[in-house]
Write an enzyme that holds these catalytic residues in place. Structure first.
Site, PDB file in Angstrom:
ATOM      1  N   SER A 118      40.297 -29.580 -29.320  1.00  0.00           N
ATOM      2  CA  SER A 118      39.033 -30.258 -29.569  1.00  0.00           C
ATOM      3  C   SER A 118      38.815 -30.599 -31.039  1.00  0.00           C
ATOM      4  CB  SER A 118      37.866 -29.421 -29.041  1.00  0.00           C
ATOM      5  OG  SER A 118      37.632 -28.320 -29.878  1.00  0.00           O
ATOM      6  N   LYS A 160      32.519 -26.691 -33.535  1.00  0.00           N
ATOM      7  CA  LYS A 160      32.217 -28.116 -33.665  1.00  0.00           C
ATOM      8  C   LYS A 160      31.738 -28.427 -35.077  1.00  0.00           C
ATOM      9  CE  LYS A 160      32.239 -29.450 -29.137  1.00  0.00           C
ATOM     10  NZ  LYS A 160      32.893 -28.197 -28.670  1.00  0.00           N
TER      11      LYS A 160
END
Lengths: 212, 212
Positions: A118, A160
DNA sequence: CATTGACTCGAATAGCCGTTCTACTCTTGA
DNA sequence: TCAAGAGTAGAACGGCTATTCGAGTCAATG
């Protein structure tokens, strides 16, 4: 912060640093004296007190080899793995640590093993260690560990980039195939928590792993 | 290699490791005894000799705090920067080191700072530290430091993936915009040298740098 | 039961360690 | 010239350290 040092005391500090690196323990006063060609242990004590006064070392009185460097490398614990596409729980990896110098404070830092792709566009790969500095706030663009607090569970964490936007928080993966997570401000305040931000990454090629 | 350990000796070793991590020096036998609730120093000595016999520690006789871990973290020197599109010289960065655990042998390892984007598709970025294990040979696909020996100069180094092909050696950057370097076998043998291969990378975000 | 091996204690010893004290030599600067 | 400060040597002291020894406990095994 540290005052400049004379030539002799600079060499003495260098010897201490190298000795610790080489032997894994600080030298005794007598060992220092021998290496620096100082005949008297009292004389060594004198120079050590100078080094301490000027902030280069800390001594523990009366303890053998009681010299500590004020800036020295430490290990930090690896607390689990973190994903990826789907947020998963942080689970503890007991006893595992990685070594990071660079003045990383072991009290306020920990590491996670990255799983998945990711963050691949930020060049953080599957299997990399990310070093996290614990903090509850962050700035736009920081790579953070964000935890979604759900009652009855220990919380689910994700890695993130953080962006605070007008009405919402955006948690942005670095992978074009993955969608960012958008969270309204009130829900963010109520249900989410920043656990820390990434300050370093470590990657190993080939090798088996790490030491205890 | 290390034999399995009983519960008690495992906890004792754990204490020693944590003590070293916390205090920067190994504990004395008495300190171990106190922590493990052992009344007799002879008793501690007995268990230490067990740990030594089984290969977990090395002791230096008669030395205070004379305990070394057989696998322990060390610092390795940062020897310069390495490019990138164009090979550039390795120059020394005196006194700078980075800390890497994982049993990296400081005698046979060093680090370089990467400049440029030539390995970007392997997720090695500008500014990353690459940890190099010194070796004169390598296997296909390894990321290596290859040096082109030109008479009268210290040699020019480059960071590339190594592939041995039929008639030539291919040094492959991980960047589609850059062409691989092809070297005929005889020229390779005559003019080139492998200095080592990449075993780890370390990247720092934001922070100023590292400690000595 | 007797034996063996692992583990434990307490005491003793010889040497190592950090610290302190006195005394001395330079250099610097008032 | 005198005083102050940094640096040096030597000796001494009390505490700390690693190691050894003798003796004992306990569990497993024959």
């Amino acid at each position: 912060m540290p005052e400049p040092l004379g030539e002799f005391q600079r060499r003495m500090l260098e010897f201490i640093v190298n000795y610790i690196r080489r032997e894994g323990m600080p030298p005794t006063n007598r060992e220092i004296g021998k290496a620096m060609k100082i005949a008297s242990t009292g004389h060594v004590d004198y120079h050590l007190s100078m080094l301490e006064k000027r902030g280069y070392i800390i001594r523990e009185a009366k303890k053998s080899r009681g010299i500590k460097l004020t800036r020295h490398p430490w290990g930090i614990p690896v607390e689990g793995t973190i994903a990826a596409g789907e947020p998963i729980e942080i689970f503890s990896e007991p006893d595992q640590t990685i070594e990071v110098g660079h003045g990383v404070d072991p009290e306020s830092s920990f590491a996670l093993i990255v799983r998945g792709q990711s963050m691949i566009e930020d060049h953080i790969c599957d299997g990399d260690y990310v070093v996290i500095k614990r903090q509850r706030t962050c700035e736009n663009g920081d790579i953070v560990v964000a935890v979604h607090l759900v009652e009855g569970t220990p919380g689910k964490a994700t890695l993130k980039r953080f962006f605070l936007e007008k009405e919402q928080v955006r948690l942005q993966p670095a992978n074009a195939e993955l969608e960012p997570i958008y969270i309204p401000r009130d829900e963010w305040d109520r249900e989410w928590e920043i656990q820390g931000k990434v300050i370093a990454i470590v990657r190993h090629y080939g090798g088996p792993g790490r030491a205890a």
